[in-house]
Scaffold this motif. Sequence first.
Motif, PDB file in Angstrom:
ATOM      1  N   ALA A 546      29.692  53.096  37.641  1.00  0.00           N
ATOM      2  CA  ALA A 546      30.140  52.476  36.389  1.00  0.00           C
ATOM      3  C   ALA A 546      29.701  51.016  36.383  1.00  0.00           C
ATOM      4  CB  ALA A 546      31.654  52.570  36.255  1.00  0.00           C
ATOM      5  N   ARG A 547      29.497  50.492  35.195  1.00  0.00           N
ATOM      6  CA  ARG A 547      28.993  49.118  35.099  1.00  0.00           C
ATOM      7  C   ARG A 547      29.750  48.387  33.995  1.00  0.00           C
ATOM      8  NH1 ARG A 547      26.136  46.236  32.098  1.00  0.00           N
ATOM      9  NH2 ARG A 547      25.847  47.950  30.607  1.00  0.00           N
ATOM     10  N   ALA A 548      30.083  47.121  34.250  1.00  0.00           N
ATOM     11  CA  ALA A 548      30.743  46.299  33.224  1.00  0.00           C
ATOM     12  C   ALA A 548      30.289  44.861  33.396  1.00  0.00           C
ATOM     13  CB  ALA A 548      32.261  46.393  33.344  1.00  0.00           C
ATOM     14  N   HIS A 549      30.310  44.139  32.299  1.00  0.00           N
ATOM     15  CA  HIS A 549      29.807  42.760  32.341  1.00  0.00           C
ATOM     16  C   HIS A 549      30.800  41.830  31.653  1.00  0.00           C
ATOM     17  CE1 HIS A 549      26.385  40.358  33.500  1.00  0.00           C
ATOM     18  NE2 HIS A 549      26.580  39.618  32.427  1.00  0.00           N
ATOM     19  N   LEU A 550      31.161  40.749  32.348  1.00  0.00           N
ATOM     20  CA  LEU A 550      32.125  39.777  31.816  1.00  0.00           C
ATOM     21  C   LEU A 550      31.400  38.676  31.050  1.00  0.00           C
ATOM     22  CD1 LEU A 550      34.804  38.981  34.545  1.00  0.00           C
ATOM     23  CD2 LEU A 550      35.223  39.717  32.195  1.00  0.00           C
ATOM     24  N   ARG A 551      31.813  38.479  29.826  1.00  0.00           N
ATOM     25  CA  ARG A 551      31.262  37.398  29.017  1.00  0.00           C
ATOM     26  C   ARG A 551      32.289  36.277  28.903  1.00  0.00           C
ATOM     27  NH1 ARG A 551      30.252  37.213  23.150  1.00  0.00           N
ATOM     28  NH2 ARG A 551      28.193  36.325  22.769  1.00  0.00           N
ATOM     29  N   HIS A 552      33.554  36.650  28.821  1.00  0.00           N
ATOM     30  CA  HIS A 552      34.642  35.666  28.769  1.00  0.00           C
ATOM     31  C   HIS A 552      35.240  35.512  30.161  1.00  0.00           C
ATOM     32  CE1 HIS A 552      34.273  36.748  24.485  1.00  0.00           C
ATOM     33  NE2 HIS A 552      34.687  35.526  24.279  1.00  0.00           N
ATOM     34  N   LEU A 553      35.153  34.297  30.673  1.00  0.00           N
ATOM     35  CA  LEU A 553      35.638  34.037  32.028  1.00  0.00           C
ATOM     36  C   LEU A 553      36.962  33.277  32.013  1.00  0.00           C
ATOM     37  CD1 LEU A 553      32.063  33.211  33.084  1.00  0.00           C
ATOM     38  CD2 LEU A 553      33.391  35.057  34.073  1.00  0.00           C
ATOM     39  N   ALA A 554      37.264  32.658  30.894  1.00  0.00           N
ATOM     40  CA  ALA A 554      38.580  32.055  30.691  1.00  0.00           C
ATOM     41  C   ALA A 554      38.840  32.054  29.196  1.00  0.00           C
ATOM     42  CB  ALA A 554      38.633  30.632  31.237  1.00  0.00           C
ATOM     43  N   PRO A 555      39.817  32.793  28.712  1.00  0.00           N
ATOM     44  CA  PRO A 555      40.586  33.723  29.535  1.00  0.00           C
ATOM     45  C   PRO A 555      39.783  34.992  29.794  1.00  0.00           C
ATOM     46  CG  PRO A 555      41.235  33.954  27.249  1.00  0.00           C
ATOM     47  CD  PRO A 555      40.209  32.842  27.287  1.00  0.00           C
ATOM     48  N   PHE A 556      40.208  35.747  30.793  1.00  0.00           N
ATOM     49  CA  PHE A 556      39.605  37.058  31.028  1.00  0.00           C
ATOM     50  C   PHE A 556      40.066  38.031  29.936  1.00  0.00           C
ATOM     51  CE2 PHE A 556      39.673  35.798  35.700  1.00  0.00           C
ATOM     52  CZ  PHE A 556      38.296  35.666  35.790  1.00  0.00           C
ATOM     53  N   PRO A 557      39.284  39.060  29.672  1.00  0.00           N
ATOM     54  CA  PRO A 557      39.736  40.078  28.715  1.00  0.00           C
ATOM     55  C   PRO A 557      41.064  40.695  29.176  1.00  0.00           C
ATOM     56  CG  PRO A 557      37.417  40.395  29.266  1.00  0.00           C
ATOM     57  CD  PRO A 557      37.951  39.347  30.195  1.00  0.00           C
ATOM     58  N   GLY A 558      41.889  41.061  28.211  1.00  0.00           N
ATOM     59  CA  GLY A 558      43.221  41.567  28.523  1.00  0.00           C
ATOM     60  C   GLY A 558      43.231  42.828  29.375  1.00  0.00           C
ATOM     61  N   ASN A 559      42.164  43.634  29.255  1.00  0.00           N
ATOM     62  CA  ASN A 559      42.144  44.911  29.979  1.00  0.00           C
ATOM     63  C   ASN A 559      41.461  44.804  31.344  1.00  0.00           C
ATOM     64  OD1 ASN A 559      39.526  44.513  29.018  1.00  0.00           O
ATOM     65  ND2 ASN A 559      39.155  46.712  28.731  1.00  0.00           N
ATOM     66  N   LEU A 560      41.074  43.602  31.750  1.00  0.00           N
ATOM     67  CA  LEU A 560      40.249  43.493  32.953  1.00  0.00           C
ATOM     68  C   LEU A 560      40.968  44.011  34.200  1.00  0.00           C
ATOM     69  CD1 LEU A 560      37.607  42.655  34.275  1.00  0.00           C
ATOM     70  CD2 LEU A 560      38.522  40.334  34.513  1.00  0.00           C
ATOM     71  N   GLY A 561      42.243  43.654  34.337  1.00  0.00           N
ATOM     72  CA  GLY A 561      42.986  44.097  35.516  1.00  0.00           C
ATOM     73  C   GLY A 561      43.018  45.619  35.608  1.00  0.00           C
ATOM     74  N   ASP A 562      43.299  46.272  34.492  1.00  0.00           N
ATOM     75  CA  ASP A 562      43.342  47.740  34.478  1.00  0.00           C
ATOM     76  C   ASP A 562      41.979  48.326  34.829  1.00  0.00           C
ATOM     77  OD1 ASP A 562      45.979  47.659  33.813  1.00  0.00           O
ATOM     78  OD2 ASP A 562      45.635  47.896  31.643  1.00  0.00           O
ATOM     79  N   VAL A 563      40.935  47.720  34.306  1.00  0.00           N
ATOM     80  CA  VAL A 563      39.588  48.224  34.596  1.00  0.00           C
ATOM     81  C   VAL A 563      39.291  48.108  36.082  1.00  0.00           C
ATOM     82  CG1 VAL A 563      37.122  47.707  34.297  1.00  0.00           C
ATOM     83  CG2 VAL A 563      38.629  47.863  32.291  1.00  0.00           C
ATOM     84  N   LEU A 564      39.575  46.949  36.663  1.00  0.00           N
ATOM     85  CA  LEU A 564      39.262  46.744  38.086  1.00  0.00           C
ATOM     86  C   LEU A 564      40.038  47.720  38.967  1.00  0.00           C
ATOM     87  CD1 LEU A 564      39.245  42.823  38.320  1.00  0.00           C
ATOM     88  CD2 LEU A 564      37.294  44.354  38.027  1.00  0.00           C
ATOM     89  N   ARG A 565      41.287  47.946  38.602  1.00  0.00           N
ATOM     90  CA  ARG A 565      42.144  48.808  39.430  1.00  0.00           C
ATOM     91  C   ARG A 565      41.827  50.289  39.259  1.00  0.00           C
ATOM     92  NH1 ARG A 565      45.988  44.277  38.863  1.00  0.00           N
ATOM     93  NH2 ARG A 565      46.372  44.814  36.701  1.00  0.00           N
ATOM     94  N   ALA A 566      41.001  50.612  38.265  1.00  0.00           N
ATOM     95  CA  ALA A 566      40.700  52.021  38.008  1.00  0.00           C
ATOM     96  C   ALA A 566      39.615  52.572  38.935  1.00  0.00           C
ATOM     97  CB  ALA A 566      40.283  52.194  36.546  1.00  0.00           C
ATOM     98  N   TYR A 567      39.018  51.691  39.757  1.00  0.00           N
ATOM     99  CA  TYR A 567      37.912  52.149  40.608  1.00  0.00           C
ATOM    100  C   TYR A 567      38.254  52.003  42.081  1.00  0.00           C
ATOM    101  CZ  TYR A 567      35.396  52.487  36.316  1.00  0.00           C
ATOM    102  OH  TYR A 567      35.035  52.871  35.056  1.00  0.00           O
ATOM    103  N   ASP A 568      37.688  52.891  42.874  1.00  0.00           N
ATOM    104  CA  ASP A 568      37.901  52.811  44.316  1.00  0.00           C
ATOM    105  C   ASP A 568      37.250  51.559  44.893  1.00  0.00           C
ATOM    106  OD1 ASP A 568      39.219  55.171  44.163  1.00  0.00           O
ATOM    107  OD2 ASP A 568      37.491  56.406  44.755  1.00  0.00           O
ATOM    108  N   ARG A 569      36.183  51.168  44.248  1.00  0.00           N
ATOM    109  CA  ARG A 569      35.493  49.994  44.759  1.00  0.00           C
ATOM    110  C   ARG A 569      34.867  49.218  43.607  1.00  0.00           C
ATOM    111  NH1 ARG A 569      32.380  49.811  50.430  1.00  0.00           N
ATOM    112  NH2 ARG A 569      34.480  50.403  51.032  1.00  0.00           N
ATOM    113  N   VAL A 570      35.046  47.895  43.670  1.00  0.00           N
ATOM    114  CA  VAL A 570      34.428  47.014  42.673  1.00  0.00           C
ATOM    115  C   VAL A 570      33.419  46.130  43.405  1.00  0.00           C
ATOM    116  CG1 VAL A 570      34.786  45.177  40.980  1.00  0.00           C
ATOM    117  CG2 VAL A 570      36.506  46.990  41.252  1.00  0.00           C
TER     118      VAL A 570
END
Lengths: 619, 361
Positions: A546-570
């Motif tokens: 899976a691939r994702a790209h961050l454009r907003h670094l402050a603030p982070f997107p609201g769903n970022l935590g959920d996305v990161l936690r959804a994978y075995d490895r980031v």
Amino acid sequence: MSSKTQQILDRVVIRFAGDSGDGMQLTGDRFTAETASLGNDLSTLPNFPAEIRAPQGTLPGVSSFQLHFADHEVLTPGDAPDVLVAMNPAALRANLGDLPRGGVIIADADEFTKRNLAKVGYPTNPLEDESLESWALHAVPLTSITVAALAEFDLTRKEKERAKNMFALGLLSWMYSRPTVGTESFLKRKFAGKPAILAANLAALHAGHAYGETTESFAVSYTVQRAPKAIGTYRNITGNLAIAYGFVAAAHRAGRPLVLGSYPITPASDILHTLSGLKRFGVTTIQAEDEIAGVGAALGAAFGGAIGLTTTSGPGLALKAETIGLAVSLELPLVIVDVQRGGPSTGLPTKTEQSDLLQAMYGRNGESPVAVIAPATPVDCFDAALEAVRIATTYRTPVILLSDGSLANGSEPWRLPQVGDLPNLHVEAPTEPNSVDDKGNPTFAPYLRDPNTLARPWAVPGTPGLEHRVGGIEKADVTGNISYDPDNHDHMVRTRQAKIDGIDVPDIVVDDPSGDARVLILGWGSTYGPIAEAARLCRAAGAKVARAHLRHLAPFPGNLGDVLRAYDRVVLPEMNLGQLALLLRGKYLVDVRSHTAVRGLPFTSTEIATVIHEHLEAL
Amino acid sequence: MSIDLGMPTLGTSGVPRLGEDESQTKKDFTSDQEVRWCPGCGDYAILAAMQGFLPDLGLRRENIVFISGIGCAARFPYYLDTFGMHSIHGRAPAIATGLATSREDLSVWVVTGDGDALSIGGNHLIHALRRNVNIKILLFNNKIYGLTKGQYSPTSDVGAVTKSSPLGSVDQPFDPVSLALGAEASFVARTMDSDRKHLTATLRAAAEHRGSALVEIYQNCPIFNDGAFQLVKDRDEASARIMQLVDGEPIRAGEGDAARVVVRGPEGHLAVEPEATADPARVVRHRVNDTDPSQAFALSRLDDPSFAQLPMGVFRSVSRPTYDDGVRSQVAAAIDTAGGPADDRALEQLLHGHDTWTVSD
């Protein structure tokens, strides 16, 4: 017409390399423009030294321009060239290591003199000693043929030699079936006042083309079909130009003048150059006495109601820190563009890096949160500029836009937008008092906030009844008067943070064709291309990623935590020592795996693909 | 009579004025904030003079902006009911440059001190002056750091014993007037906190000057450098020492037999001699509009820590193009040449550039 055979290729990577004075950037630019006009998708990477003219013929003086074009979507400038154009021994020596065996070398044989060979440590001439037998070598006396082709011209030998880059361009244009008409009109514009130089350059260009067509050593020419693209009108654009145009468009859509305060610094100066020529669009540029004055002028203009912009690179961002902190306290819109380069200190001025992220986030005294966004591609620089202005003016806050050297000078095709489709950035200016004083008289409270955005009113001088004072000393909420009250300070610090945290930013989107990938590869900024290409390579080999790209670094997107936690490895590749990884680990308690390199060059997609495979295997 | 050169000629040109039936008073310019300078601080007098002077200037209050840096003087904007910004140390001229350049309709004033303007902000000061931005810079000079509680400043005398120079300062001070003249300033003046009339007249001249105006205001700090200007504040001493600069007139201090005048010495230097014995042919007359700053500079060098003679008033006031007018006229001309402000179509043409291609299927 040529009787030679034509082959169809799906993609080609060409690197033009020569001495800093050989005009390789111009040659690359023109070949790119010709390629773009054929409808190929493409991506470019210039690579040049900080010295304007390093000693001629030496390794430090080598300048190169790499172009990747294809009949399909292109995401990177190419990991390795297929064709190397080497205008001298230094260019060959500096670049041969990147050219896979079997690749094509076109070298200017005239420049391989004893003296030039010695300058770069070649004991014998590589064009003649068979050391290049693993490559397809074309040793062409480019200089002498160019001079011969210009025999009739009343120019010095030096002036004739200077046209050899146009000869090379003509030859490559023939080889890859590129039209030259765009270059011809470009030359006509460039040398409008110098008819003799213009004629010589045109003649050299045509001679190069004819040379390819008639010489036996070039048996084959190539075509690359155009890439499927959305309907529209396209142009090719670099990141720095896209940023400059983005701010002009943003000011246009905001209905406010754009005021740039800037001090020249590599690799950001092109933005200043471009904007200084756009006065017709109501753009004011102030070339300040230093970095601090540049941002000061921008802030002063913002206080007056303009779109205040300053552009810089890492060392300049350091100098601007105190003024950005003032803007945090004043709660005025201000946009700071940092075109990142290799650091620390002077570092690598012409090379790329992503090492200013933590400086952008935290490089100020006190709790001084700002919004931070990073464009992913040269074209995205345009949209990121509009987004930066949207956030700055809506929330009355400094916004730092983190570009970098590879985005700044790299280029790609851009599907031109309709101006009417761009975001409407109009912000209402207050004209009436917003409060009443103790006696019930209407009064203006400069720190009375919008309940939704927490933004304070952007009341500008010249508005009767709204006279007020702002400053860097802590202010009482609502009234803006000086306040040393402990509870007020605590409230203001938290409110300024809450305002940034509450900025409306879109969710991060995950690209996972398999739907059940266990590894997420995450990126930010200019690593988008190599990471996306790497994911494509891995998927083509059957891997699930899976691939994702961050454009907003402050603030982070609201769903970022959920996305990161959804994978075995980031997995997070960065051109620094893991700055975003540090932030993500701190905020989300996710064991983000860093992959880092700080070589002043973009990642290659094969390098990232290898990293992905390693993590897939480790699971 | 004035010749129309196409550029505004007054410092306040372009700033909206009060209507004929409107008037403002000192009260209108007094904010609701309690003034918090030390008792006896010279800043009170300067503030009172400013609040008294602004109504006479006749500009709309909302079109006046005060921008300050850091230091005791920098609190000034809080006490004036205009637009104001208390910014950061030394940077006010840079911020004011951005504001004044982008807003022709504002009267922009910078309030600064000797540390703020000449030490941490020295670079911005000299560049604002050389550019000739239409801003008025009031430099409150008390020859000491007040807000940080008594360290020597870039105008402290050599030998000054302060908290950070217990054995006496070894720093050579700047003369702010000399510095400003060297930085190509088009208007340079010196005045005194306690001389309300002189201060007001100087502020008025600065306001009317189009371009950067640097006004050095001698200001007493009663806490950390009390009496620094006592010699030139004492009525008797002052008349013997202060040389009021009057355009076209000899530059003179003292009265009667004690009168002294500035003369040009045989090698071109300025010197001060008893008026009674001075060669009338060598007596120097003040030339405030002289485009050559040499004489103004030489006058600024007559001053020394002993205040043996102290030129006061307007050293130089010359007309030259301002930065902000130049910037605005380039923008206006570009828009005019293009046939008016850019519309969507003009912007699209810019974005398209010269090399486009179209994908139609």
